[in-house]
Each structure stands twice: as structure tokens, then as C-alpha cells.
Design a protein around this motif. Structure first.
Motif, PDB file in Angstrom:
ATOM      1  N   THR A 131      27.430  -4.549  -8.385  1.00 28.04           N
ATOM      2  CA  THR A 131      28.668  -5.315  -8.594  1.00 28.04           C
ATOM      3  C   THR A 131      28.763  -5.723 -10.060  1.00 28.04           C
ATOM      4  O   THR A 131      29.004  -6.878 -10.397  1.00 28.04           O
ATOM      5  N   TYR A 163      31.521  -1.514 -13.135  1.00 31.52           N
ATOM      6  CA  TYR A 163      32.216  -1.077 -11.931  1.00 31.52           C
ATOM      7  C   TYR A 163      33.547  -1.816 -11.782  1.00 31.52           C
ATOM      8  O   TYR A 163      34.543  -1.241 -11.342  1.00 31.52           O
ATOM      9  N   ASP A 164      33.572  -3.099 -12.174  1.00 29.61           N
ATOM     10  CA  ASP A 164      34.834  -3.844 -12.197  1.00 29.61           C
ATOM     11  C   ASP A 164      35.856  -3.117 -13.074  1.00 29.61           C
ATOM     12  O   ASP A 164      37.022  -2.946 -12.690  1.00 29.61           O
ATOM     13  N   SER A 169      34.542  -5.960  -7.575  1.00 29.64           N
ATOM     14  CA  SER A 169      33.639  -5.003  -6.929  1.00 29.64           C
ATOM     15  C   SER A 169      33.415  -5.359  -5.466  1.00 29.64           C
ATOM     16  O   SER A 169      33.431  -4.483  -4.592  1.00 29.64           O
TER      17      SER A 169
END
Length: 500
Positions: free
Chosen positions: A38, A42-43, A258
Motif C-alpha cells: 500500500t 501504487y497510489d 491502495s
């Protein structure tokens, strides 16, 4: 083969292709969780793909298919009409994709204002957006091809082709250490995979007889553009929920985007494999009906099948949300706290699954009734509910509040849609209440072996045992309760066994 058995067979074909596609998507998400967890990277990736994904729902699956398929089915010159729509999409989606790439910094800021708080995350999102923008063009052309194939009762190829997108993303994850930032290779794979997803359909389009033909009669094209406007507006409004969710989540703790995405991926598995497959079969089916009575019978039959999928899926995911998250995601960079938060969000999402599933079928009915304006107004009301929920519950209760706002929006939209269709078209769930209660009781009783399986501490063993014990128990009980859909499934299984 009877008409109802034919629909069940076609839906199973679509579901098989979608299962293979979603299976590759599940592998993709496991790798994402292992490599990126997270994290802010990935955001940033989620923000970068969210923009073409939002427009995808407008230009592709939602807006396009609902407007294109009914007109294509009754078109006198199908190839000419399809060619005209192809050129329209090539130009409009191409221009929009180019504008997204050029104005990437402004677009990213608009979609995730809070991402500016992390300079690296914002820069990564902008860089990836310049690649992911062109996914919109490829996926729009894919949806056009899928609409043609579905109209010719070819459901397996369109449902399978998204697998190519997932395979290229998986390749991007595996090659990520060679790029800077690492996540950039995934964004490149995302767009290249979209192109292959469309190209995979081309031989099958040729096989059913499609070839480019100049469009002379503009009446069908103009009818399509009018229908496309309203269906796209309806879908655009519904996707506002996603836009608001992403924007609010970007203002919360790092990793919030995420968490919502990981939970939504699991939530979308039964939705994509089963519900959307069923709806894709019923849209051309409903479009062929000659009068309201035939259409009503088709809708009631769709609800009967929907219950058979929706009710047991809701029970299973609700009771096993933590085991599902632990088995699929809790590895590598995805820690225990992330697993706990994601499972809570999934549990809240799945509460809205029955309502969201029903909305998909009910919207198809409105398009078949040529009531796209009504669908748009109902969607607008649902969006307003979600926005208010995000701004109140989301900012106060973080990702859990945002998930509940989404579920609440689905409940409100379902209630309004049902009241409208009940009054205007005499659509009544009570017409299939016998099937509903048979499936409900079978699902409730099947939670007993499911609960016993949940007591096992090992999440892998608990999930596997729980899935098989629940599935077997549900199928046996629903058959004993004389569920119409269970009997159909049982007969299909017996026929296949005799042939083998």
C-alpha cells in the motif's frame, strides 16, 4: 435447447472467459500487493489509470454497449453502421487520449488534489499518465468489437480478451526493477496490453462477416449518437463516485487509495465474472423482445438467475472477508495492518453487492425500454448520495466511511429504480419470490459448515475448506428446495457426465 437453457449456456460461456480473465487479474493483484503493498507508488499508479478507466466506462463498456447493441441488432446494414461507430470512436477517443497526455499534470491534480502533498507520488502519477492515457483509445475500440460479437451471441472472446491486458501488466511488474521509477514499467504494460486486447478480437470479427463499409444512411448513426449521449451521461455520473472517492482518499493517510483499490478488486470479482456476464447476455436478449410483456418476462428471468449468483456470493465474501484478504494479499510489502483495513472495507462493500448487482440488470431493462433519461436521473441521485457520504463519513471515518458511502449510494439507487420500474412497467421482484427464498434459505443453512471452517487458524486451509463446503452445501440444498436454477445446473452437469 430451450430459450432459458440457451441463455444459461451463453452466460456460462461469458462467465468462463471472464473467469480466466479475472484469474489473471487476481495473479496481477497478488504481485502488486507483494511488490508494492500500500505504498505511495501504487497510489500514484492507481491515480494514473483511474483517469482512462473513468473515461473507459463512458466511451467503452457502459455508454457504448448500451447504446450500440440495441441499434446494431435491428440495423439493416450492420457493417455500415458498425463502421460509422468505429470511425466515431477512433476520432473522439483518440483526441481525448491525446489531450489527457498533453495536460497530464492538470488532469492528475484535478483527480487527486491531495497527491500534491507527496511530490514524488504526484510526479510519478503525471509521468505514468502520459502512457496510460492511450489505453482509452484501445479499450473503446475493444468495446466496439465486443458489442458486435455479443450481438452475434459470441460471448467467450470478448470476456477472455482482457486477459491480455493483465498479462502485460504482470510482465511490467516482473520487469519493474529495470525501470525508474519501478512502477513505470507497469503503466507501459497497461497501455500495450490494452492494444493487444483489441487486436485479439479482429480475427473473430472477420469470422462472423464484419468488413468496413461506407456509411450512407445517417439515420441509425444519429440515433446512436443520441442514445450514446444519454447512456454516456448516465455512466459518467455513476463514475463520479469513483472520482470523488479517489480525491477524498488522496487527502487521507498514505495508502488509503491502495486499500480502497485492493478491496474493490475482490468486490469486483463476482461482479465481473458472474453479474456482468449475465447482463451482457441479457442486453441483446432484451433488445430483441417485441412487446412489454415479453420484455417483462425476460427481466424476471434475469432476476431469478441473479439471485442464484448474488445471494450465496454475498454470504461467502461477508463471512470470509479476512481470510480472502490474508490469502490473496498478505505477503511481501502488504503488512498485517493493511490486511486488517482492507478486509474491513471489503466487508462494507459487500453489503452493497445485492443492490449494485440488481442495478446492473435494472439499468439494462431501462435501456431496452428506451428510457435512458430515467436511468441518468436515478444515477444522478445516487451520485449525490455518495458525494455527501464521502464528505461526511469519509473525512470522519476514513476508508471505512467511504466504503459505507458507496454502499449507501447503491441502496438508494436500487430503491428508486425499483419503485420506478414497478410503477411504470409492472416489474416486480415478487414474481420470483419463490426462487428468492429457496436460494436465501439454502445460503443461510450453508453458512453452518462455512462458520466451522472459519474456526481453522490457517487462512489457506480455512478458505479452501470453507469455499468447497459452502459451495457443495449450497448446491445440494438449493436442489433439494427445488430451486429452478439449481435444477438447470444439475441437468447440465448430468448431460455432460452422460456424454463423457
Amino acid at each position: 435447447m430451450s430459450e432459458k437453457k440457451g441463455i444459461l449456456f451463453q452466460a456460462s460461456r461469458a462467465a468462463t472467459g471472464t473467469l480466466l480473465s479475472r484469474g489473471s487479474g487476481l495473479v496481477r493483484d497478488v504481485l502488486f500487493a507483494y511488490v508494492f503493498g500500500t505504498s505511495f507508488q501504487y497510489d500514484a499508479y492507481i491515480v494514473a489509470i483511474s483517469i482512462p478507466f473513468l473515461l473507459r466506462s463512458i466511451f467503452a463498456e457502459g455508454g457504448l454497449s448500451s447504446a450500440f447493441v440495441p441499434i446494431y441488432k435491428r440495423s439493416k446494414d450492420k457493417n455500415a453502421f458498425a463502421t460509422g461507430v468505429f470511425l466515431f470512436l477512433l476520432f473522439t477517443a483518440g483526441v481525448v487520449s491525446l489531450l489527457l497526455a498533453i495536460f497530464a499534470p492538470n488532469i492528475v491534480y484535478l483527480f487527486a488534489t491531495g497527491l500534491r502533498q507527496n511530490a514524488k507520488a504526484f510526479a510519478y502519477a503525471v509521468k505514468m499518465e502520459r502512457f496510460t492515457a492511450f489505453f482509452l483509445l484501445f479499450i473503446s475500440l475493444w468495446a466496439w468489437g465486443a458489442g458486435i460479437l455479443n450481438s452475434h451471441k459470441s460471448f467467450f472472446v470478448p470476456s477472455l480478451s482482457p486477459m491480455f491486458n493483465n498479462l502485460f501488466i504482470i510482465g511490467g511488474i516482473l520487469l519493474s526493477p529495470l525501470f525508474h521509477p519501478h512502477i513505470l514499467s507497469v503503466a507501459i504494460g497497461f497501455s500495450v496490453g490494452g492494444a493487444f486486447q483489441f487486436l485479439f478480437e479482429m480475427p473473430f470479427l472477420k469470422k462472423i462477416g464484419f468488413k468496413p463499409v461506407p456509411l450512407e444512411d445517417k439515420s441509425e448513426r444519429n440515433e446512436f449518437l443520441r442514445a450514446f449521449f444519454f447512456t454516456s451521461l448516465s455512466v459518467a455520473l455513476s463514475q463520479t463516485n469513483f472520482f470523488v472517492d479517489t480525491n477524498i482518499a488522496s487527502r487521507l493517510a498514505s495508502g488509503s487509495i491502495s486499500i480502497l483499490q485492493y478491496a474493490n478488486r475482490i468486490y469486483q470479482l463476482p461482479m465481473g465474472i458472474l453479474i456482468v456476464s449475465l447482463a451482457s447476455v441479457y442486453l441483446p436478449e432484451m433488445s430483441e423482445k417485441r412487446n412489454v410483456q415479453e420484455l417483462k418476462a425476460s427481466i424476471h428471468d434475469a432476476f431469478s438467475k441473479l439471485f442464484f449468483i448474488m445471494i450465496p456470493s454475498t454470504f461467502f465474501i461477508a463471512l470470509f472477508s479476512r481470510q480472502i484478504i490474508d490469502v490473496i494479499y498478505a505477503h511481501g510489502a502488504f503488512n498485517t495492518q493493511s490486511a486488517f483495513l482492507t478486509s474491513e472495507v471489503l466487508l462494507i462493500y459487500i453489503m452493497g453487492f445485492p443492490f449494485q448487482s440488481s442495478i446492473i440488470i435494472m439499468n439494462r431493462a431501462l435501456y431496452a425500454f428506451k428510457s435512458a433519461k430515467t436511468a441518468t436521473l436515478v444515477t444522478l441521485f445516487g451520485v449525490l448520495t455518495n458525494v455527501v457520504g464521502d464528505l461526511t463519513l469519509g473525512l470522519r471515518y476514513s476508508v471505512n466511511g467511504m466504503a459505507f458511502a458507496t454502499t449507501l449510494s447503491a441502496m438508494v439507487s436500487f430503491t428508486i429504480l425499483y419503485l420506478i420500474e414497478r410503477k411504470k412497467y409492472s416489474i416486480r421482484i415478487s414474481e420470483v419470490k419463490g426462487e428468492f427464498f429457496k436460494i436465501l434459505f439454502a445460503s443461510l443453512l450453508s453458512t453452518i459448515p462455512l462458520y466451522l471452517s472459519s474456526l481453522i487458524k490457517n487462512p489457506w486451509f480455512s478458505l479452501i475448506l470453507g469455499f468447497f463446503s459452502f459451495s457443495i452445501s449450497f448446491m445440494v440444498l438449493s436442489h433439494l428446495f427445488k430451486s429452478e436454477n439449481a435444477s438447470r445446473m444439475w441437468n447440465i452437469f448430468n448431460i455432460k457426465r452422460k456424454k463423457s
